[in-house]
Design a protein around this motif. Structure first.
Motif, PDB file in Angstrom:
ATOM      1  N   LEU A   1       0.858  -1.077  -0.139  1.00 31.11           N
ATOM      2  CA  LEU A   1       0.256   0.000  -0.115  1.00 31.11           C
ATOM      3  C   LEU A   1       0.868   1.305  -0.040  1.00 31.11           C
ATOM      4  CD1 LEU A   1      -2.722  -0.845   2.780  1.00 31.11           C
ATOM      5  CD2 LEU A   1      -3.193  -0.188   0.366  1.00 31.11           C
TER       6      LEU A   1
ATOM      7  N   HIS B   1      -1.919   5.761   2.356  1.00 29.56           N
ATOM      8  CA  HIS B   1      -2.987   5.004   2.386  1.00 29.56           C
ATOM      9  C   HIS B   1      -2.998   3.826   3.630  1.00 29.56           C
ATOM     10  CE1 HIS B   1      -5.163   6.508  -0.895  1.00 29.56           C
ATOM     11  NE2 HIS B   1      -3.944   6.326  -1.767  1.00 29.56           N
ATOM     12  N   ARG B   2      -1.942   3.940   4.330  1.00 24.52           N
ATOM     13  CA  ARG B   2      -1.536   2.933   5.359  1.00 24.52           C
ATOM     14  C   ARG B   2      -2.163   3.588   6.952  1.00 24.52           C
ATOM     15  NH1 ARG B   2       4.754   1.998   4.318  1.00 24.52           N
ATOM     16  NH2 ARG B   2       4.511   1.533   2.326  1.00 24.52           N
TER      17      ARG B   2
ATOM     18  N   ARG C   1      -7.552   5.407   3.915  1.00 22.38           N
ATOM     19  CA  ARG C   1      -6.400   4.555   4.824  1.00 22.38           C
ATOM     20  C   ARG C   1      -7.207   3.136   4.991  1.00 22.38           C
ATOM     21  NH1 ARG C   1      -4.922   7.944   9.612  1.00 22.38           N
ATOM     22  NH2 ARG C   1      -7.120   8.347   9.409  1.00 22.38           N
TER      23      ARG C   1
ATOM     24  N   ARG D   1      -3.674  -7.143   1.879  1.00 22.42           N
ATOM     25  CA  ARG D   1      -3.057  -5.905   1.314  1.00 22.42           C
ATOM     26  C   ARG D   1      -3.348  -5.652  -0.098  1.00 22.42           C
ATOM     27  NH1 ARG D   1       1.527  -6.090   4.915  1.00 22.42           N
ATOM     28  NH2 ARG D   1       2.488  -7.362   3.373  1.00 22.42           N
ATOM     29  N   HIS D   2      -2.967  -6.653  -0.871  1.00 22.60           N
ATOM     30  CA  HIS D   2      -3.046  -6.453  -2.161  1.00 22.60           C
ATOM     31  C   HIS D   2      -4.373  -6.326  -2.728  1.00 22.60           C
ATOM     32  CE1 HIS D   2      -1.755  -7.162  -6.395  1.00 22.60           C
ATOM     33  NE2 HIS D   2      -2.747  -8.204  -6.530  1.00 22.60           N
TER      34      HIS D   2
ATOM     35  N   ARG E   1      -5.567  -2.763  -1.706  1.00 22.96           N
ATOM     36  CA  ARG E   1      -4.901  -1.579  -2.675  1.00 22.96           C
ATOM     37  C   ARG E   1      -5.708  -1.774  -4.101  1.00 22.96           C
ATOM     38  NH1 ARG E   1       0.491  -3.621  -4.646  1.00 22.96           N
ATOM     39  NH2 ARG E   1      -0.691  -4.677  -6.013  1.00 22.96           N
ATOM     40  N   GLU E   2      -6.322  -2.979  -4.386  1.00 22.70           N
ATOM     41  CA  GLU E   2      -7.369  -3.023  -6.033  1.00 22.70           C
ATOM     42  C   GLU E   2      -8.550  -2.155  -5.638  1.00 22.70           C
ATOM     43  OE1 GLU E   2      -7.274  -6.772  -6.569  1.00 22.70           O
ATOM     44  OE2 GLU E   2      -5.651  -6.938  -7.525  1.00 22.70           O
TER      45      GLU E   2
ATOM     46  N   LEU F   1      -8.914   0.522  -3.139  1.00 23.00           N
ATOM     47  CA  LEU F   1      -8.904   2.004  -2.781  1.00 23.00           C
ATOM     48  C   LEU F   1      -9.636   3.002  -3.414  1.00 23.00           C
ATOM     49  CD1 LEU F   1      -4.939   2.205  -2.021  1.00 23.00           C
ATOM     50  CD2 LEU F   1      -6.889   2.324  -0.370  1.00 23.00           C
TER      51      LEU F   1
END
Length: 112
Positions: free
Chosen positions: A2, A6-7, A44, A67-68, A71-72, A74
C-alpha cells in the motif's frame, strides 16, 4: 504494498474505526468502515491478523493477500475513509479469490 498515504498505522484510528464505524462480516473476515468528517485526507486501510489465524508464516500470507486486495479497491472507498479489515481464523485456509469475494461483499454492504 500500500502507498504510505493509504496505510493506517495509528492505534487511535484503529480503535475509532472499530468502535464508531460500520461493520460487515463474512466467513473469512470482518470489515469496519469509518468515514471522518474532515474529508481532506485520502482513504486509509489497516489490517488485524491475530495469532488465532495461525503461525507467523500463515498470518503474513493472509496479511499480504488482504493488502493486495485492499490496494485494488482503494478507489471505491470514499475520501477520508478508514477501513480496518480483521481476518478470521478461516482466512488461513481461504484462497485469494475467496478472500477477494468476501472483501467485495463486505465493502458492498458497508457502502449501502
Amino acid at each position: 504494498m500500500l502507498p504510505r498515504e493509504h496505510r493506517l498505522v495509528s492505534g487511535d484510528d484503529f480503535r475509532q474505526a472499530t468502535r464508531q464505524g460500520r461493520r460487515a462480516g463474512t466467513r473469512t473476515l470482518v470489515a469496519h468502515l469509518w468515514v471522518a468528517d474532515g474529508g481532506g485526507s485520502p482513504a486509509r486501510v489497516g489490517f488485524v491478523v491475530s495469532k488465532a489465524v495461525g503461525p507467523a508464516v500463515t498470518r503474513n500470507r493472509v496479511k499480504r493477500r488482504l493488502r493486495h486486495l485492499a490496494r485494488e479497491r482503494l478507489t471505491s472507498l470514499p475520501g477520508s475513509a478508514v477501513l480496518v479489515v480483521r481476518a478470521l481464523p478461516v482466512a488461513a485456509d481461504a484462497s485469494y479469490d475467496e478472500l477477494g469475494r468476501d472483501l467485495d461483499s463486505a465493502l458492498a454492504r458497508l457502502s449501502r
